[in-house]
Write an enzyme that holds these catalytic residues in place. Sequence first.
Site, PDB file in Angstrom:
ATOM      1  N   MET A 157       0.986  -1.208  -0.119  1.00 46.66           N
ATOM      2  CA  MET A 157      -0.105  -0.017   0.008  1.00 46.66           C
ATOM      3  C   MET A 157       0.985   1.202  -0.067  1.00 46.66           C
ATOM      4  SD  MET A 157      -2.801  -1.584  -0.251  1.00 46.66           S
ATOM      5  CE  MET A 157      -4.139  -0.255   0.031  1.00 46.66           C
ATOM      6  N   ASP A 209      -1.870   2.213 -10.937  1.00 39.76           N
ATOM      7  CA  ASP A 209      -2.571   1.103 -11.532  1.00 39.76           C
ATOM      8  C   ASP A 209      -2.758   1.153 -13.012  1.00 39.76           C
ATOM      9  OD1 ASP A 209      -3.022   0.166  -8.809  1.00 39.76           O
ATOM     10  OD2 ASP A 209      -4.750   1.455  -8.410  1.00 39.76           O
ATOM     11  N   HIS A 254      -4.663  -5.817  -8.692  1.00 43.13           N
ATOM     12  CA  HIS A 254      -5.518  -4.771  -8.551  1.00 43.13           C
ATOM     13  C   HIS A 254      -6.747  -5.342  -8.584  1.00 43.13           C
ATOM     14  CE1 HIS A 254      -7.003  -0.569  -7.884  1.00 43.13           C
ATOM     15  NE2 HIS A 254      -7.862  -0.848  -8.814  1.00 43.13           N
TER      16      HIS A 254
HETATM   17  C1  GRF Z   1      -5.926  -7.482  -2.812  1.00 47.10           C
HETATM   18  O1  GRF Z   1      -7.220  -7.354  -2.991  1.00 47.10           O
HETATM   19  C2  GRF Z   1      -5.132  -6.659  -3.895  1.00 47.10           C
HETATM   20  O2  GRF Z   1      -5.733  -6.635  -5.120  1.00 47.10           O
HETATM   21  C3  GRF Z   1      -4.799  -5.463  -3.379  1.00 47.10           C
HETATM   22  O3  GRF Z   1      -4.768  -5.550  -2.157  1.00 47.10           O
HETATM   23  C4  GRF Z   1      -5.303  -6.825  -1.585  1.00 47.10           C
HETATM   24  C5  GRF Z   1      -4.249  -7.469  -1.049  1.00 47.10           C
HETATM   25  O4  GRF Z   1      -4.774  -8.691  -0.350  1.00 47.10           O
HETATM   26  N1  GRF Z   1      -3.808  -4.671  -4.125  1.00 47.10           N
HETATM   27  P1  GRF Z   1      -3.510  -9.742   0.292  1.00 47.10           P
HETATM   28  O5  GRF Z   1      -2.824  -8.849   1.129  1.00 47.10           O
HETATM   29  O6  GRF Z   1      -2.760 -10.176  -0.861  1.00 47.10           O
HETATM   30  O7  GRF Z   1      -4.426 -10.704   0.882  1.00 47.10           O
END
Ligand code: GRF
Length: 188
Positions: A89, A144, A108
């Site tokens: 993030m 993205d 994404h």
């Molecule tokens: C996922 O929905 C991905 O698409 C987004 O963040 C979320 C991460 O999930 N970028 P995780 O930590 O891999 O379970």
Amino acid sequence: MKLAVLLSGRGSNFAAIHEAIADRRLDAQIATVISNRADAAGLARAKDCGYDAHAIPHRDYPTRAAHEEEVLRVLALHEPDYIVLAGYMRLLSPTFVAAYPNRILNIHPSLLPSFPGVDAQAQALRHGVKISGCTVHLVDENLDAGPILVQRAVPVVDGDTVESLSARILDQEHEAYVEALQKLKSKT
Ligand code: GRF
């Protein structure tokens, strides 16, 4: 094919890639896992799996550049072929992206170019789309954006909530990330 995984949270995409490697569906190795959050469940899981795993909390650094410099330093030690963003993030600066051109992947939870940015599933529900899904793409300096490697579609059904749609998309994310990496592997 050496991978470095960057994550910030739950780490289910990391786990899916780990399992695909363990089951020999994907011929790759995870060289290191880095999280900008020390308390990320995904980081704990990476440690449990025996991976080289680092917390590099962005809050410990005075600037975005200083944090990225440290992440890049640790990455360089492992000489990864690809950087796999798995729920990482943090926006990557153009300097970071330039260090690994066309070698950073992101996933994404929408069919890009629809609904970039945060809360993609909520955006999809607000717009009333009938089909959503996920996208694995190469990272460029725009959010993205970047060339699409794999997409998987899911239906949006009556009564869907952010939670129910997210769960349906997440199942496909796990397949899509492995498929994208298999594709890249077949080109090496
Ligand atoms: C996922 O929905 C991905 O698409 C987004 O963040 C979320 C991460 O999930 N970028 P995780 O930590 O891999 O379970």
